[in-house]
Design an enzyme around this catalytic site. Structure first.
Site, PDB file in Angstrom:
ATOM      1  N   ARG A 215     -10.507 -25.570 -37.360  1.00 48.85           N
ATOM      2  CA  ARG A 215     -11.625 -26.900 -36.562  1.00 48.85           C
ATOM      3  C   ARG A 215     -12.810 -26.779 -37.155  1.00 48.85           C
ATOM      4  O   ARG A 215     -13.977 -27.744 -36.482  1.00 48.85           O
ATOM      5  CB  ARG A 215     -11.325 -27.354 -35.364  1.00 48.85           C
ATOM      6  CG  ARG A 215     -10.419 -27.471 -35.065  1.00 48.85           C
ATOM      7  CD  ARG A 215      -9.721 -27.555 -33.231  1.00 48.85           C
ATOM      8  NE  ARG A 215      -8.070 -27.733 -33.258  1.00 48.85           N
ATOM      9  CZ  ARG A 215      -7.217 -27.915 -33.593  1.00 48.85           C
ATOM     10  NH1 ARG A 215      -7.246 -26.597 -34.821  1.00 48.85           N
ATOM     11  NH2 ARG A 215      -6.076 -28.798 -32.968  1.00 48.85           N
TER      12      ARG A 215
ATOM     13  N   SER B 141     -20.719 -19.173 -25.154  1.00 43.16           N
ATOM     14  CA  SER B 141     -20.683 -20.988 -24.042  1.00 43.16           C
ATOM     15  C   SER B 141     -21.513 -20.655 -22.850  1.00 43.16           C
ATOM     16  O   SER B 141     -21.267 -22.439 -22.606  1.00 43.16           O
ATOM     17  CB  SER B 141     -19.386 -21.568 -24.344  1.00 43.16           C
ATOM     18  OG  SER B 141     -19.201 -21.366 -26.108  1.00 43.16           O
ATOM     19  N   PHE B 142     -20.779 -20.159 -21.758  1.00 45.03           N
ATOM     20  CA  PHE B 142     -20.939 -20.596 -20.518  1.00 45.03           C
ATOM     21  C   PHE B 142     -22.926 -20.726 -20.048  1.00 45.03           C
ATOM     22  O   PHE B 142     -23.065 -20.778 -19.273  1.00 45.03           O
ATOM     23  CB  PHE B 142     -20.826 -18.694 -20.214  1.00 45.03           C
ATOM     24  CG  PHE B 142     -21.089 -18.587 -18.980  1.00 45.03           C
ATOM     25  CD1 PHE B 142     -19.982 -19.695 -17.915  1.00 45.03           C
ATOM     26  CD2 PHE B 142     -21.742 -18.666 -18.236  1.00 45.03           C
ATOM     27  CE1 PHE B 142     -20.471 -19.551 -15.973  1.00 45.03           C
ATOM     28  CE2 PHE B 142     -22.120 -18.873 -16.133  1.00 45.03           C
ATOM     29  CZ  PHE B 142     -21.196 -18.854 -15.845  1.00 45.03           C
TER      30      PHE B 142
ATOM     31  N   HIS C 277     -10.020 -15.293 -18.166  1.00 42.52           N
ATOM     32  CA  HIS C 277     -11.110 -15.898 -18.346  1.00 42.52           C
ATOM     33  C   HIS C 277     -11.551 -16.784 -19.583  1.00 42.52           C
ATOM     34  O   HIS C 277     -12.942 -17.069 -19.492  1.00 42.52           O
ATOM     35  CB  HIS C 277     -11.726 -14.233 -18.766  1.00 42.52           C
ATOM     36  CG  HIS C 277     -13.198 -14.143 -19.784  1.00 42.52           C
ATOM     37  ND1 HIS C 277     -14.774 -14.200 -18.648  1.00 42.52           N
ATOM     38  CD2 HIS C 277     -13.603 -14.666 -20.670  1.00 42.52           C
ATOM     39  CE1 HIS C 277     -15.403 -14.058 -18.779  1.00 42.52           C
ATOM     40  NE2 HIS C 277     -14.949 -15.089 -20.548  1.00 42.52           N
TER      41      HIS C 277
END
Length: 216
Positions: free
Chosen positions: A188, A117-118, A149
Site C-alpha cells: 500500500r 502514529s500515536f 498494542h
C-alpha cells in the site's frame, strides 16, 4: 291480432330497457356544460405545470464539491510518523509527487516528523490551530504484532486525527496504514495496491479547496 299487438309491445318495451338513457340539454345549457369542462381541464393543466416547476426547482439544488485543480494559494502540512519509516517514507514520497502533479508549490508544503502514529493527532491539531494551513495530511503505519498494542495505537491514531480536525476546524486527513504485516503495508506504499500517500494527498487538496472556496 291481440297476440301480434302484444308481441310488438313487448319488443318495444325491451328496446326501451336496453337503450341508454340520454337527456337532451337545450343548446345554451350544452354550451355552458362544454365551457365548464374546458375550464376544469385548464385548471388541471395549470396545477400539473406548477407541480413540474416545483420539481425542477428542487432538482436545481447546488452541489458543493472541492476541486483538485484550484490549488493556487493553498498551503498544506504533512505530519509523518518516523516509526516504520521504511513504509512512511514511501507514503510521503507518493504524497509529495501528487501535490507537485496538481500544481502545489513546494514552498506551500511543510513536512513535520513525529516519533510515531500515536503522536500525530496532537501535532496536527496544533498545526491546524496555527491558521497557516488549509488542510493537513497525516501519514503513519501501524502493523499488527503479537500483543494488543496494535489496537491501542491504531484506535488512538484514528481518534487523534479526527479530534484534530474537529477542534481546529481545518481538514485533517487520515493517511495512517493499519496492516496485519509488513507485506501488506509495503503493498500500500507504492506496491501492487498503489500508494495510499498519493491518495491521501488528493483527498487533502479536495478538502482544502472545498473549505476555502465553499465553506468559509
Amino acid at each position: 291480432m291481440a297476440s301480434l299487438a302484444s308481441s310488438i309491445q313487448e319488443r318495444f318495451l325491451s328496446r326501451l330497457a336496453i337503450t341508454p338513457h340520454r337527456t337532451l340539454l337545450p343548446p345554451k345549457a350544452a354550451h355552458l356544460s362544454f365551457q365548464s369542462s374546458i375550464q376544469g381541464l385548464r385548471a388541471q393543466i395549470e396545477t400539473e405545470r406548477k407541480d413540474r416547476s416545483s420539481f425542477l426547482q428542487t432538482s436545481a439544488v447546488r452541489h458543493l464539491v472541492g476541486s483538485v485543480t484550484r490549488t493556487e494559494g493553498l498551503r498544506f502540512a504533512v505530519v509523518v510518523a518516523r516509526f516504520n519509516e521504511i513504509v512512511t517514507k514511501q507514503l510521503l514520497e507518493g504524497a509529495l509527487d501528487t501535490f507537485k502533479k496538481y500544481s502545489v508549490k513546494e514552498e506551500d508544503i511543510d513536512v513535520v516528523w513525529v516519533p510515531g502514529s500515536f503522536e500525530i493527532g496532537i501535532v496536527a491539531e496544533r498545526l491546524g490551530k496555527s491558521g497557516k494551513y488549509h488542510a493537513i495530511l497525516c501519514i503513519g503505519a501501524v502493523i499488527r504484532g503479537d500483543t494488543s498494542h496494535y489496537d491501542a495505537v491504531a484506535n488512538s491514531a484514528a481518534s487523534g486525527v479526527l479530534s484534530a480536525g474537529l477542534n481546529s476546524g481545518v481538514p485533517c486527513i487520515f493517511g495512517v496504514l493499519t496492516c496485519d504485516d509488513m507485506d501488506q503495508a509495503l503493498n500500500r506504499a507504492g506496491g501492487k495496491s498503489g500508494n495510499k500517500g498519493a491518495e491521501g494527498a488528493l483527498t487533502t487538496i479536495e478538502m482544502a479547496s472545498l473549505f476555502e472556496h465553499h465553506l468559509k
